[in-house]
Design an enzyme around this catalytic site. Structure first.
Site, mmCIF file in Angstrom:
data_model
loop_
_atom_site.group_PDB
_atom_site.id
_atom_site.type_symbol
_atom_site.label_atom_id
_atom_site.label_comp_id
_atom_site.label_asym_id
_atom_site.label_seq_id
_atom_site.Cartn_x
_atom_site.Cartn_y
_atom_site.Cartn_z
ATOM 1 N N GLY A 79 0.841 -1.203 0.000
ATOM 2 C CA GLY A 79 0.000 0.000 0.000
ATOM 3 C C GLY A 79 0.869 1.242 0.000
ATOM 4 O O GLY A 79 1.680 1.458 -0.894
ATOM 5 N N GLY A 117 4.125 4.068 5.652
ATOM 6 C CA GLY A 117 3.492 4.749 6.778
ATOM 7 C C GLY A 117 2.464 3.869 7.445
ATOM 8 O O GLY A 117 2.183 4.005 8.637
ATOM 9 N N LYS A 145 -6.775 11.253 15.296
ATOM 10 C CA LYS A 145 -6.476 12.419 16.135
ATOM 11 C C LYS A 145 -6.894 13.703 15.425
ATOM 12 O O LYS A 145 -7.293 14.679 16.078
ATOM 13 C CB LYS A 145 -4.993 12.478 16.495
ATOM 14 N N GLY A 190 -17.241 -2.080 21.685
ATOM 15 C CA GLY A 190 -15.864 -2.085 22.172
ATOM 16 C C GLY A 190 -15.547 -0.779 22.872
ATOM 17 O O GLY A 190 -15.614 0.288 22.264
ATOM 18 N N GLY A 232 -12.601 2.366 20.370
ATOM 19 C CA GLY A 232 -14.010 2.616 20.589
ATOM 20 C C GLY A 232 -14.287 3.946 21.264
ATOM 21 O O GLY A 232 -15.142 4.723 20.814
ATOM 22 N N GLY A 284 -10.848 -4.227 18.502
ATOM 23 C CA GLY A 284 -9.408 -4.437 18.419
ATOM 24 C C GLY A 284 -8.954 -4.779 17.012
ATOM 25 O O GLY A 284 -9.743 -4.768 16.065
ATOM 26 N N HIS A 320 4.437 3.911 18.383
ATOM 27 C CA HIS A 320 5.761 4.186 18.956
ATOM 28 C C HIS A 320 6.440 2.908 19.435
ATOM 29 O O HIS A 320 7.673 2.838 19.470
ATOM 30 C CB HIS A 320 5.703 5.243 20.061
ATOM 31 N N HIS A 336 4.830 27.437 36.689
ATOM 32 C CA HIS A 336 3.483 27.829 37.119
ATOM 33 C C HIS A 336 3.000 28.986 36.246
ATOM 34 O O HIS A 336 3.753 29.918 36.005
ATOM 35 C CB HIS A 336 3.509 28.266 38.581
#
Length: 462
Positions: free
Chosen positions: A40, A43, A55, A179, A184, A266, A315, A439
């Site tokens: 394909g 990546g 994401k 799921g 899910g 999954g 990762h 802070h």
């Protein structure tokens, strides 16, 4: 099949996803002659059908939520709906830019890239497109695909996988998500932000069941507040078409109806029909078995990524691929501590963790030897500004190191880097407490939690 010219590569890699291309880049960098075979696009799942596109959808959903809720920040805005064509263009532009960059990297490292469907033909060769590609070593990195259940047919229309969901041309009015794991809850979160009515079905007793139970409960509370429905502790029995969508039946007889069903139970390894078993590679339920150095029982063959029974994370694939490349180049390598790998679920709110759960720590060290501390984000200034709720939970071996960091809240995925260092360097709470955290930041909550665990809480009660 004839070998292409007389080339024998140092490393032939079957599969150009996260594990495969990472191995190719690192091996080439170390002076090995590398062939990378991919049917394909280089990546793999992460770039094209997984991490990156999901994401992007989640970020688009976050923008939608911010537009709806802007008045609480004193900003007047109107939300007029989701333009899915434009969302897909945004998503695809992100993917396209990263894809071009990756293609450039592969070319610059002088990796021989071969496009086509390969099959392992001997312990040292892969057949692809009518040629035999020979290597001193072969790396299997053929990845995974969405799984289903026996008798549950994914039709791509009313019953869909995550692959179909990423290309859906509309916002479903309602959806059942089968799921409650990472995939899910991420789709449930994004679709809810887009305006869908969502019900998650999870057979185990909690959402994100691999996480610490406290994190699961916090996410469940947040999902209830968002209006995301879920049914826990009862397994799926069947699905049937209705006039307008689907009806799902559970083992206890409960039924749920919606426009579509997303099967998110999954991912399974891609290994069937690729010649692995014929060449003597040890397998288990489709997974290729490897040792701690990613080597199979066949000395000239290694395997990485979703194809092996380790954490299915991009990762992790990168790390495993690099480990194989360095081992083959003669470098000293250290096995991966999978507990020390950061894990992030990018729903709203985010769930992030590294190390082991409190339950696992008690199992290993004994209940009387484990200390757990929860730091509520209500005490963190930046989190109050962002109007996010959640906690950082620390799990410590009594008088010893922190062995688990578990976080729930918006942007907690960005805090997992320090958590990773704390776990992997076996830091004591007092050592982290000595570090000065900026802070106001959410990262400060990590410091505050360790101050409290070290016995000197600042912005939290004793």
């Amino acid at each position: 099949m004839a070998n292409d010219a007389s080339t024998v590569f140092d490393l032939v890699i079957l599969g150009g996803g996260s594990g495969g291309y990472a191995a190719a880049l690192r091996a080439s960098q170390l002076g090995l002659d590398v062939a990378l075979i991919e049917k394909g696009k280089v990546g793999g799942t992460c770039l094209h059908n997984g991490c990156i596109p999901t994401k992007a959808l989640l970020h688009a959903g976050e923008i939608a939520d911010q537009a709806r809720e802007s008045e609480q920040f004193g900003v007047k805005a109107t939300f007029e709906g989701i333009d899915m064509a434009a969302v897909h263009k945004y998503k695809d532009d992100v993917i396209s830019g990263l894809y071009k960059g990756l293609q450039g990297l592969i070319a610059s490292r002088k990796v021989t890239y071969i496009e086509g469907e390969g099959k392992l033909s001997s312990p040292t060769s892969v057949d692809v497109g009518g040629q035999r590609v020979e290597g001193r070593h072969v790396l299997l990195a053929t990845g995974s695909v969405p799984r289903s259940l026996p008798g549950l047919e994914i039709d791509g229309n009313r019953v869909i996988s995550s692959d179909h969901a990423l290309k859906l041309d509309r916002v479903p009015k309602s959806a059942i998500v089968l799921g409650g794991g990472v995939i899910g809850v991420e789709f449930a979160s994004a679709w809810k932000s887009f305006g869908s009515e969502i019900t998650v079905i999870e057979g185990l007793k909690h959402l994100v069941p691999a996480e610490d139970e406290n994190s699961s409960k916090l996410l469940e509370r947040a999902f209830r507040k968002r209006g995301i429905k879920f049914n826990l502790g009862t397994f799926f029995q069947g699905v049937e078409y209705t006039q307008d969508g689907v009806k799902v039946t559970l083992a206890d007889g409960k039924t749920f109806e919606a426009e579509l069903l997303l099967v998110a139970i999954g991912r399974g390894p891609v290994s069937q029909g690729l010649g692995y078993e014929e060449q003597g590679v040890a397998m288990d339920r489709g997974f290729v078995l490897v040792d701690e150095y990613m080597q199979t029982n066949v000395p000239t063959i290694s395997a990485v990524g979703d194809l092996v029974p380790t954490l299915q994370l991009a990762h992790v694939g990168f790390a495993e691929g690099m480990l194989v490349a360095e081992r083959l180049a003669g470098q000293k390598v250290v096995p991966i501590d999978y507990d020390g790998v950061p894990r992030v679920t990018y729903c709203h709110p985010e769930v992030a963790s590294v190390g082991i759960t409190e339950a696992k720590a008690k199992e290993i060290y004994g209940a009387d030897k484990v200390v757990a501390l929860k730091y509520n984000l209500a005490g963190n200034g930046k989190s109050k500004i962002l109007k996010t709720a959640g906690e950082i939970k620390l799990v410590q071996v009594k008088d010893g190191a922190v062995v688990g960091v578990h976080m729930v809240g918006d942007r907690m995925g960005e805090q997992v880097g320090e958590a990773q260092l704390i776990y992997n360097w076996e830091a004591l709470p007092a050592e982290v407490a000595q570090l000065v955290h900026a802070h106001p930041t959410q990262n400060e909550a990590m410091g505050e939690a360790h101050l409290a665990l070290a016995g000197k809480p600042l912005h939290s009660h004793d």
